[in-house]
Design an enzyme around this catalytic site. Structure first.
Site, PDB file in Angstrom:
ATOM      1  N   GLU A 100      40.266  34.647  47.067  1.00 47.71           N
ATOM      2  CA  GLU A 100      40.861  35.047  45.794  1.00 47.71           C
ATOM      3  C   GLU A 100      42.367  35.260  45.936  1.00 47.71           C
ATOM      4  O   GLU A 100      42.826  35.877  46.902  1.00 47.71           O
ATOM      5  CB  GLU A 100      40.201  36.341  45.305  1.00 47.71           C
ATOM      6  CG  GLU A 100      40.673  36.807  43.947  1.00 47.71           C
ATOM      7  CD  GLU A 100      40.012  38.105  43.502  1.00 47.71           C
ATOM      8  OE1 GLU A 100      40.056  38.407  42.300  1.00 47.71           O
ATOM      9  OE2 GLU A 100      39.458  38.825  44.361  1.00 47.71           O
ATOM     10  N   LYS A 108      38.601  34.214  35.715  1.00 49.88           N
ATOM     11  CA  LYS A 108      37.749  35.377  35.968  1.00 49.88           C
ATOM     12  C   LYS A 108      37.459  36.130  34.679  1.00 49.88           C
ATOM     13  O   LYS A 108      38.375  36.518  33.952  1.00 49.88           O
ATOM     14  CB  LYS A 108      38.453  36.279  36.988  1.00 49.88           C
ATOM     15  CG  LYS A 108      37.675  37.484  37.455  1.00 49.88           C
ATOM     16  CD  LYS A 108      38.464  38.190  38.565  1.00 49.88           C
ATOM     17  CE  LYS A 108      37.754  39.388  39.131  1.00 49.88           C
ATOM     18  NZ  LYS A 108      38.498  39.972  40.284  1.00 49.88           N
ATOM     19  N   CYS A 141      35.037  37.132  42.563  1.00 48.04           N
ATOM     20  CA  CYS A 141      35.000  38.515  43.046  1.00 48.04           C
ATOM     21  C   CYS A 141      34.135  39.419  42.166  1.00 48.04           C
ATOM     22  O   CYS A 141      32.917  39.342  42.182  1.00 48.04           O
ATOM     23  CB  CYS A 141      36.420  39.037  43.204  1.00 48.04           C
ATOM     24  SG  CYS A 141      36.520  40.535  44.231  1.00 48.04           S
TER      25      CYS A 141
END
Length: 280
Positions: A44, A118, A155
């Site tokens: 990430e 995300k 994540c």
């Protein structure tokens, strides 16, 4: 019939500056290609520190355009040279003030296929992400690449089962989850949630985490990157919890159909009964 895809992920500590991080990841990509890797994903926000440990507008400067910014353009050329599908988790600026935690997906000929942004943005001590990112707004795309159908989750997303399922329903065969996650409660979940999601959706998952303590805070990133198969079993060893490591594994995508025929989870879903789950 076997459909083996040699796949790579890499975990690294922060080197201290963006240029050296870019050079380091290019080196790892070349090393992976030398081992026959056909697809690779980085961690990430791969070219920077995990700056979300603090809230400082200075770090907005790490954001770039996607796909026209320098990082995606550099690695597009590298993907073409190496003949490798690449997933690049970057800090994206769409326009001034519109910033996203994004992964760009490049095909093996260097073609930009699209991006994932995300969805789920945390805002807790050490992970002040709402200061830096807008929530993702491009859905859960699955990219038809030279190695098969590739999806991305990022994540904190991994704690939410809906996106995993959306990727599976859209045909994903390999889903990469690039992360920056530190020791503590998440260490236990790291080897639990992603194998469970691979089982529930019957595809491969590549889980990537950075390593080390960075100057911006106390977060101790514990690595332990791995691939897991549709049965929830690790493919080879899990990576180090402290050291930089390139992980290259053979994933036999034919296992997906075998497992889906055995378990038939998608057949037995009951979306007609789930309406209440989406009520605000």
């Amino acid at each position: 019939m076997s459909r083996v895809v040699r796949s790579a992920i890499v975990q690294t500590p922060w080197t201290g500056d963006k240029d050296s991080m870019l050079d380091l990841h290019e080196k790892h990509a070349r090393d992976a290609a030398a081992q026959g890797a056909q697809v690779m994903c980085f961690q990430e926000l791969f070219y920077g520190p995990y700056f979300c440990q603090v809230q400082d507008a200075e770090y907005y400067s790490y954001a770039e355009a996607v796909p026209d910014g320098p990082t995606v353009q550099r690695f597009s050329a590298l993907a073409k040279e190496l003949g490798m599908v690449m997933v690049l988790p970057v800090y994206e600026q769409e326009k001034p003030g519109f910033l996203y935690n994004t992964a760009a997906v490049l095909d093996a000929d260097g073609t930009y296929l699209g991006k994932y942004r995300k969805h789920h943005i945390p805002q807790v001590k050490g992970f002040w992400e709402k200061f830096y990112f807008r929530p993702g707004n491009v859905g859960w795309p699955v990219f038809d690449t030279a190695v098969g159908k590739v999806g991305v989750y990022i994540c904190y997303d991994r704690h939410f089962p809906e996106g995993w399922r959306a990727l599976g329903l859209a045909g994903a065969e390999i889903v990469f989850n690039p992360s920056a996650t530190s020791r503590g409660l998440s260490s236990y979940l790291w080897k639990l949630e992603q194998p469970a999601s691979a089982v529930a959706n019957m595809y491969f998952v590549g889980a990537i985490n950075r390593v080390g303590v960075e100057p911006l805070g106390d977060d101790d990133f514990y690595g332990t990157s791995y691939f897991v198969d549709p049965r929830g079993q690790f493919v080879g060893d899990v990576a180090s919890s402290t050291d930089e490591e390139l992980v290259v594994r053979d994933l036999d995508l034919s296992l997906i159909e075998e497992v889906r025929n055995q378990w038939a989870f998608y057949r037995d879903r009951r979306p007609d009964a789930y309406d209440s789950l989406t009520e605000a």
